[in-house]
Design a protein around this motif. Sequence first.
Motif, PDB file in Angstrom:
ATOM      1  N   ALA A   9       0.839  -1.202   0.000  1.00 29.56           N
ATOM      2  CA  ALA A   9       0.000   0.000   0.000  1.00 29.56           C
ATOM      3  C   ALA A   9       0.877   1.255   0.000  1.00 29.56           C
ATOM      4  N   LEU A  10       1.922   1.249   0.824  1.00 29.16           N
ATOM      5  CA  LEU A  10       2.807   2.409   0.904  1.00 29.16           C
ATOM      6  C   LEU A  10       3.511   2.648  -0.434  1.00 29.16           C
ATOM      7  N   GLU A  11       3.962   1.578  -1.078  1.00 30.26           N
ATOM      8  CA  GLU A  11       4.633   1.715  -2.366  1.00 30.26           C
ATOM      9  C   GLU A  11       3.692   2.317  -3.412  1.00 30.26           C
ATOM     10  N   LEU A  12       2.447   1.832  -3.457  1.00 28.14           N
ATOM     11  CA  LEU A  12       1.491   2.322  -4.448  1.00 28.14           C
ATOM     12  C   LEU A  12       1.083   3.770  -4.179  1.00 28.14           C
ATOM     13  N   ILE A  13       0.993   4.141  -2.906  1.00 22.55           N
ATOM     14  CA  ILE A  13       0.699   5.542  -2.581  1.00 22.55           C
ATOM     15  C   ILE A  13       1.824   6.432  -3.098  1.00 22.55           C
ATOM     16  N   VAL A  49       2.831   9.330   5.592  1.00 20.67           N
ATOM     17  CA  VAL A  49       2.126   9.901   4.448  1.00 20.67           C
ATOM     18  C   VAL A  49       1.597  11.280   4.808  1.00 20.67           C
ATOM     19  N   VAL A  50       1.821  12.237   3.913  1.00 17.11           N
ATOM     20  CA  VAL A  50       1.238  13.574   4.051  1.00 17.11           C
ATOM     21  C   VAL A  50      -0.087  13.559   3.311  1.00 17.11           C
ATOM     22  N   LEU A  57       4.578  10.867   0.202  1.00 15.08           N
ATOM     23  CA  LEU A  57       5.260  10.192   1.303  1.00 15.08           C
ATOM     24  C   LEU A  57       6.199  11.163   2.006  1.00 15.08           C
ATOM     25  N   THR A  58       6.328  11.004   3.309  1.00 13.12           N
ATOM     26  CA  THR A  58       7.339  11.746   4.053  1.00 13.12           C
ATOM     27  C   THR A  58       8.701  11.117   3.779  1.00 13.12           C
ATOM     28  N   GLY A  61       8.592   7.770   5.079  1.00 13.28           N
ATOM     29  CA  GLY A  61       7.776   6.933   4.207  1.00 13.28           C
ATOM     30  C   GLY A  61       8.536   6.472   2.982  1.00 13.28           C
ATOM     31  N   GLU A  62       9.326   7.388   2.393  1.00 17.26           N
ATOM     32  CA  GLU A  62      10.118   7.020   1.217  1.00 17.26           C
ATOM     33  C   GLU A  62      11.183   5.994   1.580  1.00 17.26           C
ATOM     34  N   HIS A  63      11.781   6.151   2.758  1.00 17.38           N
ATOM     35  CA  HIS A  63      12.803   5.195   3.209  1.00 17.38           C
ATOM     36  C   HIS A  63      12.188   3.799   3.357  1.00 17.38           C
ATOM     37  N   LEU A  64      11.007   3.745   3.974  1.00 20.23           N
ATOM     38  CA  LEU A  64      10.340   2.457   4.166  1.00 20.23           C
ATOM     39  C   LEU A  64       9.846   1.909   2.834  1.00 20.23           C
ATOM     40  N   GLN A  65       9.435   2.785   1.931  1.00 23.91           N
ATOM     41  CA  GLN A  65       8.989   2.344   0.616  1.00 23.91           C
ATOM     42  C   GLN A  65      10.111   1.612  -0.121  1.00 23.91           C
TER      43      GLN A  65
END
Length: 302
Positions: A9-13, A49-50, A57-58, A61-65
């Motif tokens: 989900a995070l990757e697709l966002i 996520v903002v 992504l914050t 968020g980008e690091h985790l993505q």
Amino acid sequence: MPTLRQLQALELIGQTASFTRTAERMFVTQSAISILVRELEAELGTRLVVRGRAVRLTEAGEHLQRAGQRAQREVARAVEEVRAGRHAALPVIRVGAGSLSAATFIPGALRRLREEASLVRIELIDRPVTLLTDLLASGEADVVIGSTEASPKLSGEFKSELLLSDTLCAVCSAEHPLAGRMRASARGIRWKALEGTDLILVGRNGGQWRSLLLEQCARDHQLSVGHEVQLYSTALSLVREGMGAAVLPRYACEYLDRSVYTVSPLVSPGTRWSIYWVVRKRSAVDPAALSQWRRAVDLAIR
């Protein structure tokens, strides 16, 4: 621990900048995506996520993505191996390689293994050359390849073998003022010809470069270092932009586009660049697998 569903989900966002389009791709409702993200943020204790008119992504968020992308690729590869029946008894060799080796002959060695339908799997770990023996000492790598030898402190644990002793070359942009002189000299140029040109060095902190610089600077006080970088690709980008001349081993120059770069041997007696193969004396790696990888490296490096 984040689930693959949350990471997906995070990757697709990050890709779509939209909760709605992410939900459509995952075949769930938008509220389900919101719940996945909220639960993940609560578990990690940070915002990923903002939200708002522009969803993004914050930094966290980008690091985790990026980590999620690597995890999903590893799972996909494992699934493929299971389906193909290649998951059982596949010897794995973890290879630590310096930046020059990893960017030049190592890919060719990997290709040879694949063409041979080898049952050896190589996990490549590219690192600055100064960290290679640390990879062996910590158990992160089974073999390291690069311009390093086992340090005297650890020599009782490791076995070091010379793979290649190579000459050095100067490399500049085809448009650089030095290029004409390099092309005019069929036998090569001397270090003196590099006076007034910024030198671009790769892996400067390695022991070989230190010895080389001390030796050359003692002979010629007019040599100057413009840039000291760790990566082969960075050095070539600087050269391409006319920022100076790189000093590289001959094998690393064989991969260069001669319409972009001009290459000339450095004529200087005793100037060599050495590549070593270092393993533990009591290695747990399958000897046959290690021998197969060594053969592929030997063929690729020559």
